[in-house]
Scaffold this active site. Sequence first.
Site, PDB file in Angstrom:
ATOM      1  N   GLU A   1      21.324  26.988  45.124  1.00  0.00           N
ATOM      2  CA  GLU A   1      21.627  27.659  46.391  1.00  0.00           C
ATOM      3  C   GLU A   1      20.446  27.595  47.350  1.00  0.00           C
ATOM      4  O   GLU A   1      20.623  27.417  48.556  1.00  0.00           O
ATOM      5  CB  GLU A   1      22.010  29.118  46.141  1.00  0.00           C
ATOM      6  CG  GLU A   1      23.406  29.300  45.591  1.00  0.00           C
ATOM      7  CD  GLU A   1      23.780  30.768  45.494  1.00  0.00           C
ATOM      8  OE1 GLU A   1      23.351  31.557  46.356  1.00  0.00           O
ATOM      9  OE2 GLU A   1      24.495  31.117  44.548  1.00  0.00           O
TER      10      GLU A   1
ATOM     11  N   VAL B   1      22.480  42.139  43.298  1.00  0.00           N
ATOM     12  CA  VAL B   1      23.591  43.080  43.487  1.00  0.00           C
ATOM     13  C   VAL B   1      24.252  43.378  42.147  1.00  0.00           C
ATOM     14  O   VAL B   1      24.162  42.591  41.205  1.00  0.00           O
ATOM     15  CB  VAL B   1      24.652  42.521  44.467  1.00  0.00           C
ATOM     16  CG1 VAL B   1      24.028  42.186  45.810  1.00  0.00           C
ATOM     17  CG2 VAL B   1      25.353  41.304  43.889  1.00  0.00           C
TER      18      VAL B   1
ATOM     19  N   HIS C   1      22.251  35.675  35.890  1.00  0.00           N
ATOM     20  CA  HIS C   1      23.418  34.807  36.108  1.00  0.00           C
ATOM     21  C   HIS C   1      23.314  33.546  35.274  1.00  0.00           C
ATOM     22  O   HIS C   1      24.219  33.188  34.526  1.00  0.00           O
ATOM     23  CB  HIS C   1      23.535  34.454  37.596  1.00  0.00           C
ATOM     24  CG  HIS C   1      24.767  33.678  37.933  1.00  0.00           C
ATOM     25  ND1 HIS C   1      24.872  32.311  37.712  1.00  0.00           N
ATOM     26  CD2 HIS C   1      25.943  34.065  38.448  1.00  0.00           C
ATOM     27  CE1 HIS C   1      26.075  31.905  38.096  1.00  0.00           C
ATOM     28  NE2 HIS C   1      26.746  32.943  38.536  1.00  0.00           N
TER      29      HIS C   1
ATOM     30  N   GLU D   1      25.866  32.563  32.232  1.00  0.00           N
ATOM     31  CA  GLU D   1      26.382  31.196  32.277  1.00  0.00           C
ATOM     32  C   GLU D   1      25.414  30.140  31.768  1.00  0.00           C
ATOM     33  O   GLU D   1      25.641  28.947  31.971  1.00  0.00           O
ATOM     34  CB  GLU D   1      26.811  30.867  33.710  1.00  0.00           C
ATOM     35  CG  GLU D   1      27.946  31.774  34.207  1.00  0.00           C
ATOM     36  CD  GLU D   1      28.476  31.366  35.567  1.00  0.00           C
ATOM     37  OE1 GLU D   1      27.995  30.356  36.115  1.00  0.00           O
ATOM     38  OE2 GLU D   1      29.387  32.037  36.068  1.00  0.00           O
TER      39      GLU D   1
ATOM     40  N   HIS E   1      29.862  40.082  38.290  1.00  0.00           N
ATOM     41  CA  HIS E   1      29.285  39.798  36.975  1.00  0.00           C
ATOM     42  C   HIS E   1      28.853  41.079  36.274  1.00  0.00           C
ATOM     43  O   HIS E   1      29.091  41.252  35.071  1.00  0.00           O
ATOM     44  CB  HIS E   1      28.096  38.850  37.107  1.00  0.00           C
ATOM     45  CG  HIS E   1      28.482  37.443  37.391  1.00  0.00           C
ATOM     46  ND1 HIS E   1      29.284  36.714  36.542  1.00  0.00           N
ATOM     47  CD2 HIS E   1      28.180  36.610  38.426  1.00  0.00           C
ATOM     48  CE1 HIS E   1      29.462  35.492  37.039  1.00  0.00           C
ATOM     49  NE2 HIS E   1      28.802  35.416  38.181  1.00  0.00           N
TER      50      HIS E   1
END
Length: 291
Positions: A119, A236, A176, A207, A240
């Site tokens: 990202e 945040v 994440h 993941e 998830h």
Amino acid sequence: MNKCSKLVALALGASVLFASVFTSCHKAAKNDKEILVVSFGTSYNSSRDLTIGGIENAIGAAFPDYKVARAFTADTIINILKERENLVIDNVDEALTRAANDGIKTLVVQPTHLMNGFEYTDLQKTLSKYESKFSKVVLAQPLLTSDADFSAVADAITAKTKNFDDGNTAICFMGHGTEAESNKVYAKMQEVLSSKGFANYYVGTVEATPSVEDLLAAIQAKGSYKKVVLHPLMVVAGDHANNDMAGDEEDSWKSIFKAAGFEVECVLEGLGQDTTIQQQYVAHTKAAINN
């Protein structure tokens, strides 16, 4: 009116005019500088206000001469918020186009990303297409960049959860995870925590690796834990955190640890609502402005 009075009146008028012009110029200078805070985004309103909003507010308070604007990278979340609440949030292209059209000359882009992953790279590429539209453009660093960042974040998350660290509790932070090389930040955070003496802290990912199975094996091997505390290692506490971590499905982290015989407590708080973490982003913004 005598001559002296006329001179005083002229002087006062000139002072008022100068003050007015100075104020106008100052406002103009303020309006041509912007800090664009770029986040993945979340559809969880309360978490968004406390985390992304908290970071934006901290940056705004630290740099009052800059306008602070928001952009999300997740089109899915942007669309959900627009359809559900008629809440319109710019994507990155829209935010950059709007900034250029608004006459912004100095643009600082501060991502709330945890790491320099896919990202962040995408953000760099998008920003490069707009650089010619501004006089000065700089992209600030994500949260975990330098060794000092890792140390500061480790101190922040352990301070926040110190009441759980009783020797009988494993404190697990859920990240994440990514296929990018930057996934190594999770292993590095584990190393930093261990080097600081926080032996009951574990870092895993949804993941990637370390996985929840890796954490479960390490916790069971320790043999002394009765309880597991789960906390997101994400800005945040969104989908998830609420589902993959704290959900009731059998493959959630909560369910997996419960099935293994542990008492489980979930802390649904994103990193972004911690004031120490917010100040880390402020420090990165300051470094970018000083660049």
